[in-house]
Design a protein around this motif. Structure first.
Motif, PDB file in Angstrom:
ATOM      1  N   LEU A   1     -37.600 -31.508  25.665  1.00 46.28           N
ATOM      2  CA  LEU A   1     -39.019 -30.539  25.354  1.00 46.28           C
ATOM      3  C   LEU A   1     -38.799 -29.762  24.520  1.00 46.28           C
ATOM      4  O   LEU A   1     -39.903 -29.816  23.271  1.00 46.28           O
ATOM      5  CB  LEU A   1     -39.758 -30.057  26.725  1.00 46.28           C
TER       6      LEU A   1
ATOM      7  N   LYS B   1     -38.167 -31.946  21.461  1.00 49.13           N
ATOM      8  CA  LYS B   1     -39.584 -32.754  20.552  1.00 49.13           C
ATOM      9  C   LYS B   1     -40.041 -31.523  19.994  1.00 49.13           C
ATOM     10  O   LYS B   1     -41.573 -32.234  19.030  1.00 49.13           O
ATOM     11  CB  LYS B   1     -39.806 -33.625  21.487  1.00 49.13           C
ATOM     12  N   HIS B   2     -40.863 -30.582  20.555  1.00 50.37           N
ATOM     13  CA  HIS B   2     -41.729 -29.805  20.211  1.00 50.37           C
ATOM     14  C   HIS B   2     -41.056 -27.747  19.867  1.00 50.37           C
ATOM     15  O   HIS B   2     -40.643 -27.965  20.408  1.00 50.37           O
ATOM     16  CB  HIS B   2     -42.426 -29.362  22.096  1.00 50.37           C
ATOM     17  N   ARG B   3     -41.721 -28.106  19.006  1.00 47.27           N
ATOM     18  CA  ARG B   3     -40.773 -26.706  18.218  1.00 47.27           C
ATOM     19  C   ARG B   3     -41.669 -25.877  18.657  1.00 47.27           C
ATOM     20  O   ARG B   3     -40.698 -24.641  18.425  1.00 47.27           O
ATOM     21  CB  ARG B   3     -40.755 -26.635  16.679  1.00 47.27           C
ATOM     22  N   SER B   4     -42.444 -25.816  19.115  1.00 44.69           N
ATOM     23  CA  SER B   4     -43.572 -24.829  19.229  1.00 44.69           C
ATOM     24  C   SER B   4     -42.847 -24.397  21.147  1.00 44.69           C
ATOM     25  O   SER B   4     -42.329 -22.714  21.088  1.00 44.69           O
ATOM     26  CB  SER B   4     -44.594 -24.958  19.490  1.00 44.69           C
TER      27      SER B   4
END
Length: 437
Positions: free
Chosen positions: A207, A210-213
């Protein structure tokens, strides 16, 4: 008429049976990691030799099993690694021949070298494709560490003392009464380094990749709670890690990299100014403890021109092992050292220090080869992260025995093992008859 033999097993059944032992071992590894993370809290209330030995026996058996599983695939790396490791054990054991305590030697090996061989378990996890699962387990531990710290902060140091925590060991205060708490580990230092290691490894979850946030949220939680811990060597490790990782990632010329580099240099003065003022306001830039350590090192270290300076005083003679044996009532030095390089020197002499340098250089060379040989993918970041993390550990080792801080040292070596592992291509090394393909 065509008849099928009853002795012929379906391929799927054979594959399922061959994978079953590996699946069980992987489950045991994750269970062991969770147990190691809360062991420090358990040990505050349970001072039992069986409980204390359980984790060590589990780590040793796991290291032996995983070494046997990955040895043929990684033979070129492991041959030199095992030779250096065996040489260090022999060198660090010589003082037993002249009357040094065997108990001290055992504690020294289990505190400093046993976590190191968990590198084999990391290689095994990489072989089984378990990097994301390893990162998820570290994310769980990361959350547990933060939750434990928040719970202890809400209770307060006075309440924790009435619950059995020892002031100056499990909990203490920093300047101006700022609490240093242990969370689910044994000591505040152990908490800070476990938080740091699990936070960095948790950034490798699927996760977060895939998701920089989500990755940014983990990074903010890591640095935020590290600042609250007030353990300055851990903050130094995190800072050096970030700088080295940044430099590795922009080492190749591109317009994007040049733009990022320009932005960093433009904002750097402001970051240094406001960051320095913030650290100064929290007394995190105080140099008094460093000056005290310099004085202790100058008066307590063994002369390099003596026999003990050459071969050391024995593994476990200083550092965390000596403090533990001193608490047990044995005649040990109770010298924490607070410098990993000096700690290794005191235990194995300058010859042993040279061996450790060879070991770490071999790890670095291998990681660089893995980094340069890997095509760009999520997995190719692992050697980069491992190199940056190693640089941070090298910097923090100037003022702390980083490799003796449990359980962070276990997480560190397992991650290094995962980053070191190189999947074998068909034909690289011939398989033995019956070896799993």
């Amino acid at each position: 008429m065509y008849m099928t033999s009853l002795n012929v097993k379906s391929p799927s059944l054979v594959q399922a049976r061959s994978d079953a032992p590996s699946s069980v071992i992987m489950m045991l590894i994750h269970f062991l990691l969770l147990y190691l993370s809360i062991y420090g809290l358990i040990s505050i209330y349970v001072d039992n030799i069986v409980i204390r030995s359980l984790k060590d026996a589990g780590m040793l058996l796991l290291a032996v099993y995983t070494l046997a599983r990955v040895y043929r695939q990684q033979i070129h790396f492991l041959n030199l690694f095992l030779f250096i490791l065996a040489s260090l054990i022999v060198l660090g054991s010589l003082n037993v021949l002249v009357g040094s305590s065997v108990v001290t030697l055992v504690y020294g090996i289990k505190i400093t070298l046993l976590p190191l061989v968990m590198l084999f378990a990391g290689m095994f996890m990489a072989e089984q494709g378990g990097m994301y699962a390893f990162a998820r387990t570290n994310l769980v531990i990361f959350i547990m560490l933060i939750a434990g710290w928040c719970a202890q902060y809400a209770l307060g140091i006075e309440k924790l003392i009435t619950m059995g925590f020892v002031y100056g060991v499990n909990i203490k205060n920093y300047l101006e009464g700022v609490p240093r708490l242990s969370s689910i580990t044994y000591s505040p230092d152990g908490y800070a380094y476990a938080l740091l290691m699990t936070g960095i490894i948790a950034e490798q979850t699927k996760l977060a990749v895939k998701h920089r946030s989500f990755r940014l949220m983990i990074q903010l939680l890591t640095i935020g709670f590290l600042l609250l811990s007030t353990i300055r060597s851990a903050l130094l490790l995190w800072f050096v890690y970030q700088v080295v990782l940044f430099l590795i990632q922009i080492r190749k010329y591109s317009k994007k990299n040049m733009l990022v580099l320009a932005v960093v240099f433009l904002t750097l003065p402001a970051v240094v100014f406001f960051g320095g003022r913030f650290l100064q306001s929290k007394n995190l830039l105080s140099s008094s403890s460093l000056l005290d350590r310099l004085q202790i090192w100058g008066s307590s270290l063994t002369s390099p021109f003596t026999m003990n300076g050459m071969i050391g005083n024995g593994i476990g003679s200083v550092g965390a092992a000596s403090r533990r044996t001193h608490m047990m009532g044995l005649n040990s030095s109770n010298f924490a050292v607070d410098n990993q390089y000096f700690s290794l020197y005191e235990q194995t002499g300058w010859i042993g220090l040279a061996y450790f340098l060879m070991l770490f250089m071999w790890l670095l060379v291998t990681l660089v080869r893995r980094m340069n040989a890997s095509p760009y993918s999520a997995g190719s970041r692992l050697p980069q992260v491992a190199i940056a993390l190693g640089a941070g550990v090298a910097a923090a080792s100037m003022t702390t025995n980083v490799l003796e801080l449990f359980p962070a040292n276990v997480f560190f070596w397992m991650f290094i093992g995962i980053a070191l592992y190189q999947h074998r291509n068909a034909g690289d090394i011939p398989y033995k008859a019956g070896e799993r393909k």
